[in-house]
Design a protein around this motif. Structure first.
Motif, short mmCIF file in Angstrom:
data_model
loop_
_atom_site.label_atom_id
_atom_site.label_comp_id
_atom_site.label_asym_id
_atom_site.label_seq_id
_atom_site.Cartn_x
_atom_site.Cartn_y
_atom_site.Cartn_z
N VAL A 72 0.86 -1.20 0.00
CA VAL A 72 0.00 0.00 0.00
C VAL A 72 0.89 1.24 0.00
O VAL A 72 1.99 1.23 0.55
CB VAL A 72 -0.96 0.05 1.22
N GLY A 73 0.39 2.29 -0.65
CA GLY A 73 1.12 3.55 -0.71
C GLY A 73 0.85 4.39 0.51
O GLY A 73 0.01 4.03 1.37
N PRO A 74 1.52 5.55 0.60
CA PRO A 74 1.32 6.44 1.74
C PRO A 74 -0.14 6.89 1.84
O PRO A 74 -0.78 7.16 0.83
CB PRO A 74 2.22 7.64 1.41
N GLY A 75 -0.66 6.94 3.05
CA GLY A 75 -1.99 7.49 3.29
C GLY A 75 -3.12 6.48 3.18
O GLY A 75 -4.28 6.83 3.34
N VAL A 76 -2.81 5.21 2.89
CA VAL A 76 -3.88 4.21 2.73
C VAL A 76 -4.21 3.57 4.08
O VAL A 76 -3.35 2.98 4.73
CB VAL A 76 -3.47 3.10 1.72
N LEU A 77 -5.48 3.70 4.49
CA LEU A 77 -5.95 3.04 5.72
C LEU A 77 -6.65 1.72 5.40
O LEU A 77 -6.53 0.74 6.11
CB LEU A 77 -6.92 3.97 6.46
N HIS A 78 -7.40 1.70 4.29
CA HIS A 78 -8.11 0.51 3.83
C HIS A 78 -7.95 0.42 2.32
O HIS A 78 -8.01 1.44 1.67
CB HIS A 78 -9.60 0.57 4.18
N PRO A 79 -7.83 -0.77 1.76
CA PRO A 79 -7.65 -2.05 2.45
C PRO A 79 -6.23 -2.18 3.01
O PRO A 79 -5.40 -1.31 2.80
CB PRO A 79 -7.89 -3.07 1.34
N LYS A 80 -6.01 -3.32 3.70
CA LYS A 80 -4.70 -3.57 4.30
C LYS A 80 -3.97 -4.67 3.54
O LYS A 80 -4.60 -5.45 2.82
CB LYS A 80 -4.89 -3.98 5.76
N ILE A 81 -2.68 -4.73 3.73
CA ILE A 81 -1.88 -5.81 3.12
C ILE A 81 -2.46 -7.14 3.56
O ILE A 81 -2.76 -7.34 4.74
CB ILE A 81 -0.40 -5.67 3.51
N GLY A 82 -2.68 -8.03 2.59
CA GLY A 82 -3.25 -9.35 2.87
C GLY A 82 -4.74 -9.42 2.61
O GLY A 82 -5.30 -10.52 2.56
N ASP A 83 -5.39 -8.27 2.44
CA ASP A 83 -6.84 -8.28 2.17
C ASP A 83 -7.12 -8.81 0.76
O ASP A 83 -6.37 -8.55 -0.18
CB ASP A 83 -7.43 -6.87 2.30
N ALA A 343 -0.74 -19.34 -7.21
CA ALA A 343 -1.43 -18.99 -5.96
C ALA A 343 -0.43 -18.50 -4.91
O ALA A 343 0.66 -19.05 -4.78
CB ALA A 343 -2.18 -20.20 -5.43
N VAL A 344 -0.84 -17.45 -4.20
CA VAL A 344 -0.06 -16.98 -3.07
C VAL A 344 -0.57 -17.74 -1.85
O VAL A 344 -1.76 -17.74 -1.58
CB VAL A 344 -0.27 -15.47 -2.85
N THR A 345 0.32 -18.40 -1.15
CA THR A 345 -0.12 -19.12 0.06
C THR A 345 0.23 -18.29 1.27
O THR A 345 1.31 -17.70 1.34
CB THR A 345 0.53 -20.51 0.14
N ALA A 346 -0.72 -18.24 2.19
CA ALA A 346 -0.55 -17.38 3.38
C ALA A 346 0.52 -17.94 4.30
O ALA A 346 0.76 -19.13 4.34
CB ALA A 346 -1.86 -17.26 4.12
#
Ligand SMILES: [Zn+2]
Ligand SMILES: [Zn+2]
Length: 346
Positions: A72-83, A343-346
């Motif tokens: 996420v770039g500066p200033g982003v509250l939503h969504p979050k990394i992993g969403d 696929a990205v695995t968590a």
């Protein structure tokens, strides 16, 4: 990263591009599913010269994609990394009256995918955070890619047509958008007659339980639609084909006060009608994708009615086989075609 571009003249090709970095208020999405759209075929058929003139041949193709936010770039509250998110593809300025109303498609500074900016057929795409729509856990990434355009478009169109149990509806063009429109309208309670010139698509619609189908190459489609509507015509019709003849037939098949919804892209806006609009007091309207504010309604509708949206998928291709996927899509014989991504695995 690998990115799919469309140089025109019926070609698509993978190209290496740098991984994009999110700027202020942007998010980067790692794509997990994307799809071929009928509107991509218009680009595929353009000449290489025309594509190059606008610089479209350099931009990543595709506007139906879902994935995981990975930066996420500066200033982003939503969504979050992993969403988990779906990319909404009509990106507006965010400030004008249309954007504020959730209708960025009307923004004067609209930035569409493969139009002004890179699209979603790439390992990563960067978009403003407000256009990353949340994808709930009960839908997978393929569902997300279907919602992004075709299913959402069908929902918007069926609502515009006023689909309900109190009326009859005709849908011309039984490609993926048409099939989803049939699915939506029937779930809203409307009996639906479907029209297509391809017998394979007619069969697909029949297997999905559509009320009636007609192939204009075999019988009089206007007469069949009018009969289906009780003799005077159907209450509403939706054309997803963009074909002038099909649109004209869909309008001719309407009863007095009938409503026609134009959905399919057509290069001509000329209709060849057998009876004037004024004597039947017909309403013509258009419908484009779905509105930002309809997102949760759309998900709820599909969930509540348990709509089998994956049933329209006929093929899946790894992105490396995109040329085969487009060749098949161009043949007009397939259902929905999806691209698979590592696929990205968590
Ligand atoms: Zn699309
Ligand atoms: Zn705007």
């Amino acid at each position: 990263m690998q990115s799919l571009v469309c140089p025109g003249d019926h070609t698509v090709e993978l190209r290496e591009k740098p991984i994009p970095q999110p700027g202020p208020e942007d998010v980067r999405i790692r794509i997990q599913a994307s799809a071929v759209c009928g509107s991509d075929l218009h680009k595929y058929r353009q000449s290489a010269e025309e594509r190059a003139t606008h610089g479209y041949d350099q931009l990543t193709l595709g506007h139906e994609g879902a994935g995981i936010v990975d930066a996420v770039g500066p200033g982003v509250l939503h969504p979050k990394i992993g969403d988990r998110v779906v990319a909404y593809h009509l990106i507006g300025c965010g400030a004008c009256e249309y954007c504020r109303a959730g209708e960025p498609g009307f923004c004067r500074d609209i930035e569409g995918f493969n139009w002004v900016r890179d699209g979603v057929n790439a390992e990563y795409v960067v978009i403003p955070a407000r256009y990353a729509l949340p994808l709930p856990d009960d839908f997978d990434f393929e569902d997300g890619a279907l919602f992004a355009c075709n299913v959402g478009t069908a929902y918007g169109a069926a609502r515009k047509a006023g689909a309900s149990g109190d009326m009859t509806l005709a849908v011309s063009g039984l490609g993926p958008v048409g099939l989803y429109t049939v699915m939506m309208a029937r779930a809203m309670g409307a009996p639906v007659i479907g029209v297509d010139v391809q017998s394979s698509r007619i069969e697909l619609a029949n297997s999905m339980g559509i009320d009636m189908t007609v192939n204009p190459t075999e019988s009089d489609a206007v007469a069949a639609m009018r009969d289906f509507g009780g003799g005077d015509g159907v209450h509403a019709s939706i054309d997803t084909s963009g074909n002038t003849q099909a649109r004209s037939a869909a309008i001719d098949a309407l009863r007095p006060h009938g409503r026609f919804v134009e959905v399919g892209l057509g290069h001509e806006t000329v209709y060849a009608l057998s009876t004037p609009l004024n004597m039947r007091e017909i309403t013509l309207t258009g419908s484009w994708i779905f509105k930002l504010y309809e997102w949760e309604d759309l998900l709820d509708f599909v969930r509540r009615h348990k709509l089998p949206i994956k049933s329209v998928i006929s093929h899946r291709f790894p992105i490396q086989d995109a040329a085969d996927a487009f060749g098949l899509a161009e043949s007009g014989t397939a259902g929905k075609i999806l691209f698979t991504w590592p696929a990205v695995t968590a």
